[in-house]
Design a protein around this motif. Sequence first.
Motif, short mmCIF file in Angstrom:
data_model
loop_
_atom_site.label_atom_id
_atom_site.label_comp_id
_atom_site.label_asym_id
_atom_site.label_seq_id
_atom_site.Cartn_x
_atom_site.Cartn_y
_atom_site.Cartn_z
N PHE A 64 -5.03 12.18 -2.21
CA PHE A 64 -4.85 10.73 -2.14
C PHE A 64 -3.65 10.34 -1.29
N THR A 65 -3.80 9.27 -0.49
CA THR A 65 -2.66 8.65 0.19
C THR A 65 -2.79 7.13 0.05
N TRP A 66 -1.66 6.46 -0.07
CA TRP A 66 -1.68 5.02 -0.25
C TRP A 66 -2.27 4.31 0.96
N SER A 67 -1.86 4.69 2.15
CA SER A 67 -2.31 3.97 3.34
C SER A 67 -3.82 4.04 3.49
N GLU A 68 -4.42 5.21 3.25
CA GLU A 68 -5.88 5.33 3.38
C GLU A 68 -6.61 4.52 2.32
N ALA A 69 -6.09 4.53 1.10
CA ALA A 69 -6.74 3.77 0.03
C ALA A 69 -6.67 2.27 0.30
N ILE A 70 -5.52 1.80 0.74
CA ILE A 70 -5.35 0.38 1.03
C ILE A 70 -6.30 -0.05 2.15
N GLU A 71 -6.42 0.77 3.19
CA GLU A 71 -7.29 0.41 4.30
C GLU A 71 -8.76 0.50 3.92
N ALA A 115 -1.37 -3.76 -3.59
CA ALA A 115 -0.66 -3.66 -2.31
C ALA A 115 -1.44 -4.35 -1.20
N LEU A 116 -2.77 -4.25 -1.24
CA LEU A 116 -3.60 -4.96 -0.27
C LEU A 116 -3.38 -6.47 -0.40
N ALA A 117 -3.39 -6.98 -1.63
CA ALA A 117 -3.16 -8.41 -1.84
C ALA A 117 -1.75 -8.80 -1.41
N LEU A 118 -0.78 -8.00 -1.75
CA LEU A 118 0.61 -8.28 -1.36
C LEU A 118 0.74 -8.37 0.16
N ASP A 119 0.05 -7.50 0.86
CA ASP A 119 0.12 -7.48 2.31
C ASP A 119 -0.39 -8.79 2.91
N GLY A 120 -1.33 -9.44 2.22
CA GLY A 120 -1.85 -10.70 2.70
C GLY A 120 -1.08 -11.91 2.22
N LEU A 121 -0.27 -11.75 1.17
CA LEU A 121 0.43 -12.89 0.57
C LEU A 121 1.91 -12.97 0.94
#
Length: 334
Positions: free
Chosen positions: A20-27, A117-123
């Motif tokens: 698992f990696t955060w960047s891949e999961a978020i994307e 984190a995905l939501a945070l990136d947009g907010l």
Amino acid sequence: MSTHPDSPVFVSGAVARQVFTWSEAIESLRASYRLPEQAGATPPRTVATVGKAWLRTLPAFPPAGRYFGAKLMAAGVQGVSAGIEYVIVLFDRETSRIAAFLDANAITAFRTAATSALALDGLAPATPARLAVLGSGLEASHHARAFAAVRPLTEVVVYSPTPERREAFAQALERDLGVPARAAANAEAAVDGADIVLAAARSQGEKPILFGAWLKPRATVVSIGSTIPQQREIDASVVERSDLIVCDSLEEVLTETGDMIAAKAAGLAFRDKAFSLNDLVSGACDERVRSADIRMFKSVGGGLQDIVVAELIVRKALEAGLATPLPIQFESKR
């Protein structure tokens, strides 16, 4: 090993953590939430109960990808004291066959934090940020690391009721992320001046742990601890101060979480400022994001997140030869 084996495979929690990696999961989640919502593709979770025993099911058919399926979790007659196990079952959408079983304990925490984190990136403004964390458990730990994947953090300040736990949490974050981190003596002190506030710890007695008056202008709140009617985490004043509320499951958040039920009981109107995560990621509420002072993401979790992250993990485990082939075949009904 083939990336689409003929027989089902099993992916353990240890393997899930390894690949698992955060960047891949978020994307991966971004790609899924960017697509239009499909009626019936992510039905509400169901819970069967008898006494202390319960079985929860979260099905989903993502709009893209190879797999669809469901996560199941359960507690028997001894209740949660006996422990809870999680399993994700993936079906291959091209062949209709069962493709994989995954130990979903770690995946559940991964998908929750990656979605936040995905939501945070947009907010949140795309600038360095000070993070306040209320809570020091696994979810709080994962969220801090996921947030660091989308925003440069200048400082992390944590509060939880046990001094030893919040001190250890701060030390671990500083060691792992290379970001200054410290413990605060109370929740208000942790939140003071924070650009991002993570509420990841339901209070003892189900009383709010975060209040609107504590928030600085332009702050972004992420709340993940109140997911059913009986749970409380944020005060109604946080809902009142939020100009924009993004929800991973709009109806479940607004009608089935204790925080929003309490806000409605307090006479607050919030439906006109509530949007889905699909709206945020697709850009449908960009103007509302730009004009909002306080923004909040509120999450209950969902099967879509489970299946999207599970597909990523299965694919990486297969590519690395870390998935365990199962010597089984299921009969097909035709």
